[in-house]
Design a protein around this motif. Structure first.
Motif, PDB file in Angstrom:
ATOM      1  N   TYR A 127       2.792  -1.879   7.780  1.00 41.98           N
ATOM      2  CA  TYR A 127       2.375  -2.928   6.992  1.00 41.98           C
ATOM      3  C   TYR A 127       3.613  -3.316   6.392  1.00 41.98           C
TER       4      TYR A 127
ATOM      5  N   SER B 115      -0.889  -6.653   7.781  1.00 35.80           N
ATOM      6  CA  SER B 115      -0.290  -5.645   8.737  1.00 35.80           C
ATOM      7  C   SER B 115       0.391  -6.260   9.745  1.00 35.80           C
TER       8      SER B 115
ATOM      9  N   TYR C 261      -4.013   2.860   2.268  1.00 37.32           N
ATOM     10  CA  TYR C 261      -4.429   1.475   1.932  1.00 37.32           C
ATOM     11  C   TYR C 261      -5.257   1.843   0.656  1.00 37.32           C
TER      12      TYR C 261
ATOM     13  N   HIS D 253       0.892  -1.251  -0.044  1.00 37.60           N
ATOM     14  CA  HIS D 253      -0.193  -0.016  -0.016  1.00 37.60           C
ATOM     15  C   HIS D 253       0.756   1.179   0.041  1.00 37.60           C
TER      16      HIS D 253
END
Length: 482
Positions: free
Chosen positions: A315, A320, A196, A148
């Protein structure tokens, strides 16, 4: 609330073995808030909390000592039929699809079929991620997409009604055809920040489809789902006939069933996995095998370490990360599709839990289940914190009650605070259910409050002498009384 609560309560145990029944019964009475009031420690019953939060079904798998200790389900998979949920009931994993997708990518990396640092447009054939000065300076790679950090847009996906004309993967990322989300573009320099992006995972999906010449679900089912022993799962948005009877129906916040039972996600890499907590726990243990360098693991130890290396935003690649300071102690992910909420966490010491629900209200009970798991199985994290507290004074009740607001992404978020019992009741516009808060203490002119579900905020005065409420890192100003 439940229309069929009596039948839910009558179900009791569904799939526990004789050996597990006592342990499961102990656990189902151990749900606990994230924060506890000193002198007033509480535990709750699973079915009672399901009734309170209007969550029809909860399914749980517990990992302890490096293996699955037990899995069990409570409640009903569908409130209209009253069908009993079992540990074999399938739930939408939602964004827990992402780490499974990332794992399949790493299997292809290990085989030399993909490279994490190759520009993604080198793999895309049917469509190209639009180039601009940001991506020209730093090309988007698989590593960026999986972590991300690619600067790609489109946070998530609302899904499609069953039987609709579903867009192709190409149309999803291009925001074309029947796609109900915008085109995926890059709006910050890749690698410089974290945000994200389900859109980024769909770009990755298209790259793999272009590369392999087959549908993404086929890739993941063949590489990961079946070899990992996720025997009841399928990674597809088209439900096979032999699985339809096992599906849970999603439920909206008001308890109504999602039309047709669920929404469809052609954005497979981001959201289309149907699974059980037991299968996600099995997948987690496969990840642990690779992390520990066990022979026969589906990815190399090098790839497992890379997946669990912190990049940005807490992350790694797909997962995560659970961290204590700079140390990584576990991997986790949540999931949120319409009508479904889920969460998985595995600690590197061999403990963990997977919780799946068929309600938009699911996260409320998931938090209490995780606290129960942490308290029962002695996790180093997530155990209920016992807080010193005191009743609010009459002066505080008068001073703090009122309405507060702050601006977030161009819209006003408003909170109402009223006195309730020995504390305060806080409500917001669709973001926080009415929640009771208690006073923890004073420090530097601030009055700190906390909710037993884990949320905290404080009251103080700003430089202009106005009363403000700090919440989620924002200062909410008190509004004039009407």
């Amino acid at each position: 609330m439940f229309k069929i609560l009596a039948s839910v309560l009558a179900l009791g145990f569904t799939e526990a073995t004789v050996a597990d029944e006592q342990e499961v019964q102990k656990f189902e009475n151990a749900l606990a808030p994230t924060f506890q009031l000193k002198g007033r420690l509480q535990t709750f019953n699973m079915l009672e909390r399901m009734q309170l939060y209007d969550v029809p079904a909860v399914s749980v798998a517990i990992i302890d000592d490096g293996k699955i200790a037990w899995s069990h389900a409570w409640g009903v998979s569908d409130t209209t039929s009253g069908k009993q949920a079992t540990e074999h009931t399938l739930f939408q994993a939602a964004s827990i699809s992402k780490p499974v997708s990332a794992f399949a990518v790493m299997q292809m990396v290990d085989k030399g079929e993909l490279r994490l640092d190759t520009p993604i447009n080198d793999y895309l054939k049917s469509w190209q991620l639009p180039e601009n000065e940001l991506s020209e300076k730093t090309p988007v790679t698989l590593k960026h997409l999986l972590s991300h950090t690619a600067g790609t847009t489109v946070h998530g996906f609302p899904g499609y009604q069953l039987g609709a004309e579903y867009p192709s993967t190409k149309d999803v990322v291009a925001g074309a055809g029947t796609a109900n989300t915008g085109a995926v573009i890059v709006d910050f320099e890749p690698g410089t920040n974290w945000r994200y992006s389900g859109g980024g995972y769909t770009v990755m999906q298209l790259a793999l489809e272009d590369r392999a010449g087959v549908w993404f679900p086929e890739i993941v089912n063949k590489l990961t789902v079946k070899p990992a022993g996720m025997n009841e799962s399928f990674f597809d948005f088209i439900v096979p006939e032999n699985k339809k009877a096992l599906l849970a129906s999603g439920h909206l916040p008001n308890g109504e069933i999602v039309k047709d039972g669920y929404v469809v996600h052609p954005e497979s890499a981001a959201a289309s996995l149907w699974t059980t907590p037991n299968d996600i726990a099995t997948f987690s243990l496969e990840m642990m095998k690779a992390w520990n360098g066990v022979e026969g693991a589906l990815i190399t130890q090098k790839s497992a370490k890379e997946m669990l290396t912190h990049i940005k935003g807490g992350y790694g690649l797909g997962f995560s990360l659970e961290m204590e300071g700079d140390e990584i102690i576990g991997f986790k992910h949540g999931g949120s599709n319409v009508g479904f909420r889920a969460y998985m966490i595995t600690l590197l010491e061999g403990k963990g839990a997977v919780v799946m629900t068929n309600s938009d209200n699911g996260m409320k009970i998931i938090e209490e289940i995780l606290s129960a798991a942490a308290n029962t199985y002695h996790w180093p994290i997530y155990q209920s914190a016992v807080k010193d507290w005191r009743p609010a004074t009459a002066e505080e009740r008068n001073r703090f009650t009122g309405s507060y607001a702050f601006e977030f992404q161009g819209r006003e978020i408003r909170f109402n605070v009223t006195a309730e019992g020995e504390g305060f009741l806080v409500e917001s516009q669709g973001n926080l259910s009415p929640t009771q808060f208690f006073i923890e203490g004073h420090e530097k002119g601030e009055t700190y409050l906390f909710a037993q579900m884990g949320m905290e905020f404080s009251f103080s005065k700003n430089e202009a002498g106005e009363l403000v409420m700090k919440v989620w890192g924002n200062q909410a100003k008190r509004l004039p009384a009407q």
